[in-house]
Scaffold this active site. Structure first.
Site, PDB file in Angstrom:
ATOM      1  N   GLU A 332       0.947  -1.245  -0.011  1.00  0.00           N
ATOM      2  CA  GLU A 332       0.078  -0.107  -0.024  1.00  0.00           C
ATOM      3  C   GLU A 332       0.888   1.433   0.202  1.00  0.00           C
ATOM      4  O   GLU A 332       0.475   2.380  -0.610  1.00  0.00           O
ATOM      5  CB  GLU A 332      -1.036   0.034   1.263  1.00  0.00           C
ATOM      6  CG  GLU A 332      -1.657  -1.213   1.317  1.00  0.00           C
ATOM      7  CD  GLU A 332      -2.511  -1.642  -0.078  1.00  0.00           C
ATOM      8  OE1 GLU A 332      -2.903  -0.792  -0.855  1.00  0.00           O
ATOM      9  OE2 GLU A 332      -2.511  -2.756  -0.148  1.00  0.00           O
ATOM     10  N   TYR A 420      -1.446  -8.588 -10.822  1.00  0.00           N
ATOM     11  CA  TYR A 420      -0.289  -8.304  -9.876  1.00  0.00           C
ATOM     12  C   TYR A 420       0.859  -8.953 -10.395  1.00  0.00           C
ATOM     13  O   TYR A 420       1.813  -8.284 -10.736  1.00  0.00           O
ATOM     14  CB  TYR A 420      -0.589  -9.122  -8.402  1.00  0.00           C
ATOM     15  CG  TYR A 420      -1.913  -8.300  -7.952  1.00  0.00           C
ATOM     16  CD1 TYR A 420      -1.349  -7.359  -6.605  1.00  0.00           C
ATOM     17  CD2 TYR A 420      -3.199  -8.399  -8.040  1.00  0.00           C
ATOM     18  CE1 TYR A 420      -2.454  -6.627  -5.941  1.00  0.00           C
ATOM     19  CE2 TYR A 420      -4.039  -7.884  -7.271  1.00  0.00           C
ATOM     20  CZ  TYR A 420      -3.800  -6.969  -6.424  1.00  0.00           C
ATOM     21  OH  TYR A 420      -4.768  -6.355  -5.725  1.00  0.00           O
TER      22      TYR A 420
END
Length: 701
Positions: A332, A420
């Site tokens: 994050e 991803y």
């Protein structure tokens, strides 16, 4: 290059190509079709300068009421309809218009005519008729929308019983990918960015946080004020309100949580966050958002983590698993540069956010914890990618980096391992072309500086890459046979190449050796006893269990030996480890360990742990056992999760009714289970066949 030529603009259609950077609007970048937003029909006709929310939270009736003011500038003359994205759960009361700087009747318009039309099952089209005098190029005007919103997909109301402390209710929003249209009317596309402010009125004792760079609180009026001074897309506007307290953990970061878990959260993170931020800044340039705060949310949070600027949301369940917590927070943090500062212009190229953030995350962990640790985590994730590939097949279109949505397809369905891990492999390949990872770090710093606070497409990234390294452009690396950029982006299947992970051999080697011992006939107990799982890291243990699960079904004798060796030991480990052992138990119908499954599901009520186990239980002969546990625990599940589990339980055959006792299946006849799908990210999405069956990836948005 020809294969990356930008298509021409197709105006006033719901399926359209997006205007180029040179268009007058300057906010509609892209080469993919915008089929996921109703506002695609004319969002490029207006520039959104700023918007303000004035909201009142009512926990008693679970409603948010108030108004939104949008400050717009008309880009194209003659367009007399403004189209915004909204949702059936959002009730419009009135809409009016104001032109600052004008006088008389033209200053404030009476209520405007508007129409709400169906668009897809995840949103509606709000069509607002504008007065003719408003549509003058480059003149600002304001639209005020008064509305009430309740239980739409973005807004999660938690009764006190569903919070960690179980004393006060809590509400949070989750906008990714296209949910915030149920929070406020918007251009619900990452191509449109703007600043925003908010005023939030709450009952006494409630603390409100938002993804904003500045905040203030008036205790007397119970009003919170927020300001985001940097432009962000709609999906990154987030709010949480409840019984929240904080502890500062660095000069620009603090942890927020309910009081009962705050001490644990702080102790797990310590001073690491500031260290990770400093490493990231050394690699990619200044952190532009000022604050980096983290709020830990109850287990009902539908994903693992969300990179809302200035305020990361993360599920409290992950506190059990230190290494997963580390990876999730660093991921994050990486989004502060890749995804938040520079954003993918369309969800059809989500890899531009997630693939780059995953690469950046691994650069940070390499600098902070060494190459071996990073390689181990990467091997674990790439194992999961190939597992998913085997289940889906090499020609499945969701394995493309540039996925073409059909109208009505929810972009949240693209939250899979390909965005991803295949995206990461492509970025790693670009880094390899440079010949030096530090040179690629310099490129990424320049990329962020060039496109900061804007939205881009793959063409922008690759053109800038080839411009930054002209020698690579001259050697035509984009057309290198078998590794063409076009093939990376639009080819189905696994990554065209993967990075060298041999540096992780010191950690992955023992895992593979133990897996090989268990695969021998019969397993050698003395050799196996030389391996001590308690000395392994979490990623080593979950890699071992995942590879055992890959080899299921295992014989009953092997399962018995595995249980004798590891069950008691695994009981003392974190949830990420235990869920994998329990999936092995279910897949191999090993009934002696079923009580462990019951205990786990009674304790863990988060989506990321319950859904995979219920899917496995319901795929074989343990469906009645699953129903029994569900009826015992359903009162502690969020309604959205409860509906998802009901769909899993009822998808193949009828179940006993909840009246009376449900038969226990602790000793039924063994049977080999078959693979079943894993969790989808929507709040109550029905399971769909063909997705990955294992607890494959700890998904952070």
């Amino acid at each position: 290059m020809a294969q990356f030529q930008r298509p021409t603009l197709c105006c006033c259609r719901k399926v359209l190509t997006v205007p180029s950077k040179s268009c007058e609007g300057g906010q509609g970048l892209g080469q993919c079709r915008l089929v996921d937003i109703a506002s695609a029909s004319n969002f490029h006709c207006f520039k959104l300068r700023h918007f303000h929310l004035d909201l009142r939270l009512n926990f008693a009736v679970k409603e948010i009421t108030g108004w939104q003011v949008l400050e717009l500038v008309a880009i194209q003359p003659g367009v007399q309809t403004l189209v915004l994205d909204t949702h059936p759960s959002l009730l419009i009361h009135s809409i009016d218009c104001k032109v600052p700087g004008t006088t008389g009747a033209q200053n404030i318009s009476p209520s405007l005519t508007y129409r709400v039309d169906p668009f897809t099952d995840y949103g509606s089209s709000l069509n607002i008729s504008l007065p003719a005098y408003v549509i003058r190029p480059h003149r600002a005007f304001q639209i005020t929308v008064r509305y009430t919103t309740t239980d739409g997909p973005a807004i999660w109301w938690l009764d006190a019983e569903l919070t960690c402390g179980q004393t006060r209710p809590l509400v949070f929003t989750q906008g990714h990918s296209v949910c915030n249209r149920s929070f406020f009317p918007c251009f619900d596309t990452p191509a449109v960015k703007s600043t925003y402010t908010a005023t939030v009125r709450v009952p006494e004792g409630v603390t409100v946080l938002m993804s904003a760079s500045r905040s203030a609180y008036s205790k007397q009026d119970r009003v919170f004020q927020f300001s985001m001074e940097y432009p962000v897309p709609a999906y990154l506007v987030a709010l949480v309100a409840g019984d929240l307290q904080h502890v500062d953990i660095g000069p620009r970061s603090r942890v927020w949580a309910e009081p009962c878990i705050l001490t644990c959260a702080v102790s797990k993170l310590g001073g690491s966050v500031e260290r990770w931020l400093n490493v990231a800044e050394d690699l990619f340039g200044p952190y532009v958002w000022g604050r980096y705060d983290i709020v830990f949310l109850p287990p009902s949070f539908p994903i693992v983590a969300m990179e809302n600027p200035c305020l990361t949301f993360i599920i409290s369940s992950i506190l059990e698993s230190r290494e997963f917590l580390l990876i999730d927070v660093i991921h994050e943090i990486a989004h502060g540069w890749f995804g938040n500062a520079v954003t993918n212009a369309t969800w059809e190229e989500m890899w531009l956010s997630e693939g780059l953030a995953t690469y950046a995350q691994r650069r940070i962990t390499t600098e902070a914890y060494g190459e071996a640790f990073t390689c181990l985590e990467t091997v674990f994730r790439l194992d999961a990618l190939h597992r998913q590939m085997r289940l889906l097949g090499d020609n499945n279109p969701v394995s493309k980096l540039q996925v073409k949505f059909e109208p009505g397809i929810n972009p949240s369905s693209l939250m899979n391992l390909f965005t991803y891990e295949k995206g990461f492999c492509f970025v790693s390949y670009l880094s390899q072309l440079c010949g030096n990872v530090k040179r690629f770090d310099s490129f990424l710093r320049a990329y962020i500086e060039q496109f900061k606070f804007s939205s881009v497409v793959a063409q922008d990234l690759l053109d800038f890459f080839l411009g930054f390294f002209p020698e690579l452009k001259e050697s035509c690396v984009a057309q290198r046979e078998g590794l063409e950029f076009e093939r990376w982006l639009n080819g189905c299947g696994p990554p065209l190449c993967e990075p060298d992970l041999s540096a992780g051999g010191v950690l992955t080697g023992p895992v593979q050796s133990l897996c090989d011992l268990w695969a021998s006939e019969p397993p050698d107990p003395e050799a196996i006893a030389n391996f001590n799982l308690s000395s392994w890291s979490t990623f080593q243990t979950v890699l071992f269990l995942d590879r055992l699960l890959d080899r299921s079904p295992l014989s009953h004798e092997v399962m018995g030996q595995l249980s004798r060796c590891y069950s008691a030991q695994l009981d003392e480990m974190n949830a990420e480890v235990r869920i994998r052992w329990l999936q092995i138990v279910v897949r191999n119908s090993f009934y002696p360990d079923l009580p462990r499954i019951r205990g786990f599901l009674h304790k863990h009520t988060s989506r990321m742990y319950t859904v995979p186990l219920y899917e496995d239980l319901c795929s074989g002969v343990m469906k009645c056992f699953a129903a029994e546990v569900f009826y015992q625990t359903q009162a502690r599940l969020h309604p959205n999760l409860r509906r998802t589990l009901q769909q899993i339980l009822f998808q193949t055959s009828a179940l006993p009714t909840p009246t009376g006792s449900v038969p226990s299946l602790l000793h039924p006849t063994p049977s080999s289970p078959s693979p079943t799908p894993s969790d989808q990210l929507g709040p109550a999405d029905p399971p769909t066949t063909g997705t990955i069956a294992l607890r494959d990836v700890n998904v952070s948005a």
